[in-house]
Design a protein around this motif. Structure first.
Motif, PDB file in Angstrom:
ATOM      1  N   ALA A  47      75.315 -22.951 118.409  1.00  0.00           N
ATOM      2  CA  ALA A  47      75.362 -22.280 119.713  1.00  0.00           C
ATOM      3  C   ALA A  47      74.073 -22.497 120.503  1.00  0.00           C
ATOM      4  CB  ALA A  47      75.620 -20.786 119.511  1.00  0.00           C
ATOM      5  N   PHE A  48      72.926 -22.246 119.870  1.00  0.00           N
ATOM      6  CA  PHE A  48      71.650 -22.391 120.584  1.00  0.00           C
ATOM      7  C   PHE A  48      71.294 -23.856 120.805  1.00  0.00           C
ATOM      8  CE2 PHE A  48      70.899 -17.929 119.210  1.00  0.00           C
ATOM      9  CZ  PHE A  48      70.621 -17.407 120.467  1.00  0.00           C
ATOM     10  N   LEU A  49      71.741 -24.755 119.911  1.00  0.00           N
ATOM     11  CA  LEU A  49      71.534 -26.181 120.152  1.00  0.00           C
ATOM     12  C   LEU A  49      72.319 -26.626 121.385  1.00  0.00           C
ATOM     13  CD1 LEU A  49      70.362 -28.889 119.229  1.00  0.00           C
ATOM     14  CD2 LEU A  49      72.361 -29.177 117.747  1.00  0.00           C
ATOM     15  N   THR A  50      73.523 -26.096 121.544  1.00  0.00           N
ATOM     16  CA  THR A  50      74.335 -26.382 122.737  1.00  0.00           C
ATOM     17  C   THR A  50      73.624 -25.926 123.996  1.00  0.00           C
ATOM     18  OG1 THR A  50      76.376 -26.126 121.442  1.00  0.00           O
ATOM     19  CG2 THR A  50      76.569 -25.991 123.851  1.00  0.00           C
ATOM     20  N   LEU A  51      72.997 -24.738 123.920  1.00  0.00           N
ATOM     21  CA  LEU A  51      72.281 -24.204 125.083  1.00  0.00           C
ATOM     22  C   LEU A  51      71.009 -24.984 125.382  1.00  0.00           C
ATOM     23  CD1 LEU A  51      72.705 -20.374 124.363  1.00  0.00           C
ATOM     24  CD2 LEU A  51      73.889 -21.733 126.097  1.00  0.00           C
ATOM     25  N   VAL A  52      70.366 -25.516 124.340  1.00  0.00           N
ATOM     26  CA  VAL A  52      69.171 -26.342 124.560  1.00  0.00           C
ATOM     27  C   VAL A  52      69.551 -27.660 125.224  1.00  0.00           C
ATOM     28  CG1 VAL A  52      67.341 -27.662 123.406  1.00  0.00           C
ATOM     29  CG2 VAL A  52      67.831 -25.331 122.668  1.00  0.00           C
ATOM     30  N   VAL A  53      70.642 -28.273 124.753  1.00  0.00           N
ATOM     31  CA  VAL A  53      71.084 -29.564 125.301  1.00  0.00           C
ATOM     32  C   VAL A  53      71.663 -29.399 126.694  1.00  0.00           C
ATOM     33  CG1 VAL A  53      72.690 -31.485 124.984  1.00  0.00           C
ATOM     34  CG2 VAL A  53      71.499 -30.522 123.007  1.00  0.00           C
ATOM     35  N   ASN A  54      72.453 -28.337 126.880  1.00  0.00           N
ATOM     36  CA  ASN A  54      73.092 -28.082 128.190  1.00  0.00           C
ATOM     37  C   ASN A  54      72.421 -26.883 128.846  1.00  0.00           C
ATOM     38  OD1 ASN A  54      75.436 -30.051 127.846  1.00  0.00           O
ATOM     39  ND2 ASN A  54      75.732 -28.735 126.067  1.00  0.00           N
ATOM     40  N   SER A  94      75.380 -20.676 130.145  1.00  0.00           N
ATOM     41  CA  SER A  94      74.855 -19.345 129.851  1.00  0.00           C
ATOM     42  C   SER A  94      75.150 -18.983 128.399  1.00  0.00           C
ATOM     43  CB  SER A  94      75.504 -18.299 130.772  1.00  0.00           C
ATOM     44  OG  SER A  94      76.893 -18.191 130.494  1.00  0.00           O
ATOM     45  N   PHE A  95      74.459 -17.954 127.918  1.00  0.00           N
ATOM     46  CA  PHE A  95      74.642 -17.524 126.532  1.00  0.00           C
ATOM     47  C   PHE A  95      76.078 -17.075 126.289  1.00  0.00           C
ATOM     48  CE2 PHE A  95      74.678 -14.152 123.284  1.00  0.00           C
ATOM     49  CZ  PHE A  95      74.172 -14.874 122.209  1.00  0.00           C
ATOM     50  N   MET A  96      76.680 -16.424 127.279  1.00  0.00           N
ATOM     51  CA  MET A  96      78.040 -15.902 127.121  1.00  0.00           C
ATOM     52  C   MET A  96      79.061 -17.020 126.938  1.00  0.00           C
ATOM     53  SD  MET A  96      77.665 -12.742 126.967  1.00  0.00           S
ATOM     54  CE  MET A  96      79.408 -12.312 126.926  1.00  0.00           C
ATOM     55  N   SER A  97      78.715 -18.230 127.356  1.00  0.00           N
ATOM     56  CA  SER A  97      79.656 -19.339 127.257  1.00  0.00           C
ATOM     57  C   SER A  97      79.887 -19.766 125.806  1.00  0.00           C
ATOM     58  CB  SER A  97      79.158 -20.534 128.065  1.00  0.00           C
ATOM     59  OG  SER A  97      77.945 -21.045 127.524  1.00  0.00           O
ATOM     60  N   VAL A  98      78.944 -19.419 124.897  1.00  0.00           N
ATOM     61  CA  VAL A  98      79.102 -19.822 123.492  1.00  0.00           C
ATOM     62  C   VAL A  98      79.708 -18.705 122.646  1.00  0.00           C
ATOM     63  CG1 VAL A  98      77.181 -21.450 123.614  1.00  0.00           C
ATOM     64  CG2 VAL A  98      76.750 -19.097 122.853  1.00  0.00           C
ATOM     65  N   VAL A  99      79.898 -17.515 123.219  1.00  0.00           N
ATOM     66  CA  VAL A  99      80.473 -16.396 122.463  1.00  0.00           C
ATOM     67  C   VAL A  99      81.893 -16.697 121.984  1.00  0.00           C
ATOM     68  CG1 VAL A  99      81.178 -13.969 122.572  1.00  0.00           C
ATOM     69  CG2 VAL A  99      78.980 -14.674 123.542  1.00  0.00           C
ATOM     70  N   PRO A 100      82.778 -17.237 122.853  1.00  0.00           N
ATOM     71  CA  PRO A 100      84.130 -17.569 122.358  1.00  0.00           C
ATOM     72  C   PRO A 100      84.108 -18.533 121.187  1.00  0.00           C
ATOM     73  CG  PRO A 100      84.077 -17.622 124.753  1.00  0.00           C
ATOM     74  CD  PRO A 100      82.670 -17.490 124.302  1.00  0.00           C
TER      75      PRO A 100
END
Length: 487
Positions: free
Chosen positions: A172-179, A183-189
């Motif tokens: 999840a946080f790797l996705t947020l670092v790359v993209n 937002s953080f809420m986008s990885v909750v699902p």
């Protein structure tokens, strides 16, 4: 040296032998065996005396995932549901909320003391947020540590089931670092989907695996462990394919199977015990080869600071806050905090940023490696001492044997009794594996007419069979009678 198949096998076998010999001598000095495996890999690497050039995170990650499959599955098979059930809530809370709180606490600290961005800091915190199943299983098993009040099942359940949470947080946080635009809420699902499908997939494949193992009729006993390996990888890959967490699935599948009656279960457990050790050695050797000690040295200062904060602050915060709703003595909470061993799993997870190509990937990898080494060195060598200080240890002689220990025990049972199976008996025309026979008793022999039959799980009991039953204690025969009569 030319890289031929023969040379690769020669070097691999020598490294395996060195690791086993190093593990044998490590007990005398109190050094955790896994650290010796890692050291052998580092010495054989490009910066060591071996000079083996290995710098492929993708291969290391592949070996790591395969090894973790075996290690988690073996740990699940050894998990006794009766021992785990009373502390199920505590264990699950530690492996989910505890991991999340540890990751967030450490991530905030890293963000404060370094030039990492917020998401990079949280990524580092997530990578080292879970306790390592290989390290915990290996050290608790090698030290034969007897602990009070369900502490050992709690620790084993947490370490076996918290890697999926750390994996999801890492992705999840790797996705947020790359993209950066997400937002953080986008990885909750994604997080919810991974955990739910992982849990459902593990239970479903556990039921399916039991059916296949007990119904398929293989000609050779040695094929049953091979069948289970195929089912294990199918569980992992199929669950991952539909978007679930494969690590969680194989652990739940293994826990289910480990507490069921299976054909040739003893053979399966023995083979997996050996394979788990082999995979631990291979995993730590590979990660040792992947690491360049010269690159780790510049990060030792910051690595030590982060490691000490993780051991002394972040892990206790995660444990104490997550266990607030439960009644538990303070010293037991402290001991759970101390058994927060980081081992190979964080190093494997640290290869994901390397493959993603983020800016600080190399720095993250070397810091994570240093954290894992210091954790095993500091915490792994002091488990017995701290247990005695906190008065949570029991003498070895009063340690209870688990159901798996009893099954794998080569010692003969103390009591013997012959039991006649009549035609109206519940056990008639049923396979032994279908009876739910007591764990403390075994059918050693079946006298049928004028011959003797050596039974296994697939043996069908016939009318007028005379069962030679061995048990630990005389009172176990009452349970045996009830089982044979279907009561």
């Amino acid at each position: 040296m030319n890289l031929t198949i023969e040379n690769i096998l020669l070097v691999g076998s020598l490294l395996l032998l060195l690791s086993i010999f190093a593990g044998k001598t490590s007990y005398k000095f109190g050094v955790p065996t896994l650290l010796l495996f890692l050291a052998v890999g580092m010495l054989a690497g490009s910066d060591g005396i071996g000079g083996i050039q290995f710098d492929d995170p993708k291969i290391a990650q592949f070996i790591g995932i395969v090894s973790l499959n075996f290690i988690l599955f073996s740990g699940g098979l050894d998990t006794n549901w009766k021992a785990v059930k009373p502390i199920l809530k505590e264990g699950v809370t530690l492996s989910t909320l505890g991991v999340l709180l540890t990751a967030l606490t450490l991530g905030m600290f890293v963000w404060y003391i370094t030039d990492f961005t917020f998401y990079e800091s949280m990524l580092l915190g997530s990578i080292v947020s879970s306790t390592d199943a290989a390290a915990v299983f290996s050290i608790l098993r090698s030290k034969s540590l007897a602990l009070k009040a369900n502490l050992r099942p709690t620790l084993e359940l947490e370490s076996g089931s918290n890697d999926p949470m750390a994996y999801v947080l890492t992705i999840a946080f790797l996705t947020l670092v790359v993209n950066q635009d997400q937002s953080f809420m986008s990885v909750v699902p994604m997080f919810l989907l991974q955990m739910v499908l992982g849990g459902l997939g593990g239970f479903a494949f556990g039921k399916l695996s039991k059916f296949i193992i007990n119904k398929i009729k293989l000609d050779f006993e040695g094929l049953y462990p091979v069948l289970v390996i195929a089912l294990m990888f199918t569980t992992f890959s199929a669950t991952d394919f539909v978007g679930g967490n494969g690590f969680l699935a194989i652990y739940i599948c293994a826990v289910y199977l480990g507490n069921q009656d299976l054909i040739h279960k003893k053979t399966i457990l023995k083979m997996y015990d050996g394979l788990a050790w082999l995979m631990e050695i291979v995993l730590f050797l590979t990660l040792g080869l992947l690491v360049f000690p010269k690159q780790v040295v510049p990060f030792m200062g910051i690595g030590l600071l982060i490691s000490l904060f993780l051991i002394l602050v972040a892990r206790p915060v995660g444990v104490f806050l997550s266990l607030l709703p439960y009644k538990m003595k303070l010293r037991r909470r402290f001991y759970i905090s101390w058994v927060g061993l980081r081992g190979a799993v964080p190093i494997v997870f640290a290869t994901y940023p390397l493959l993603a190509g983020i800016d600080k990937a190399n720095m993250i990898f070397n810091i994570v490696f240093f954290i894992s080494v210091t954790s095993i060195l500091i915490q792994g060598t002091t488990l017995s001492i701290v247990a005695k200080w906190l008065h949570v240890a029991l003498p070895e002689k009063v340690k209870k044997a688990s159901a798996t220990d009893l099954l794998l025990s080569e010692n003969p049972k103390a009591e013997m009794k012959e039991i006649l199976v009549t035609p109206d008996c519940f056990a008639t025309d049923k396979k032994i594996v279908e009876l739910g026979f007591p764990r403390n008793a075994i059918i050693a022999m079946i006298k049928r007419d004028d011959s003797y039959v050596t039974p296994n799980g697939s043996t069908i009991i016939e009318p007028w069979d005379k069962l030679v039953v061995l048990a630990d204690r005389p009172e176990i025969f009452e349970e045996v009678d009830k089982t044979l009569k279907g009561l």
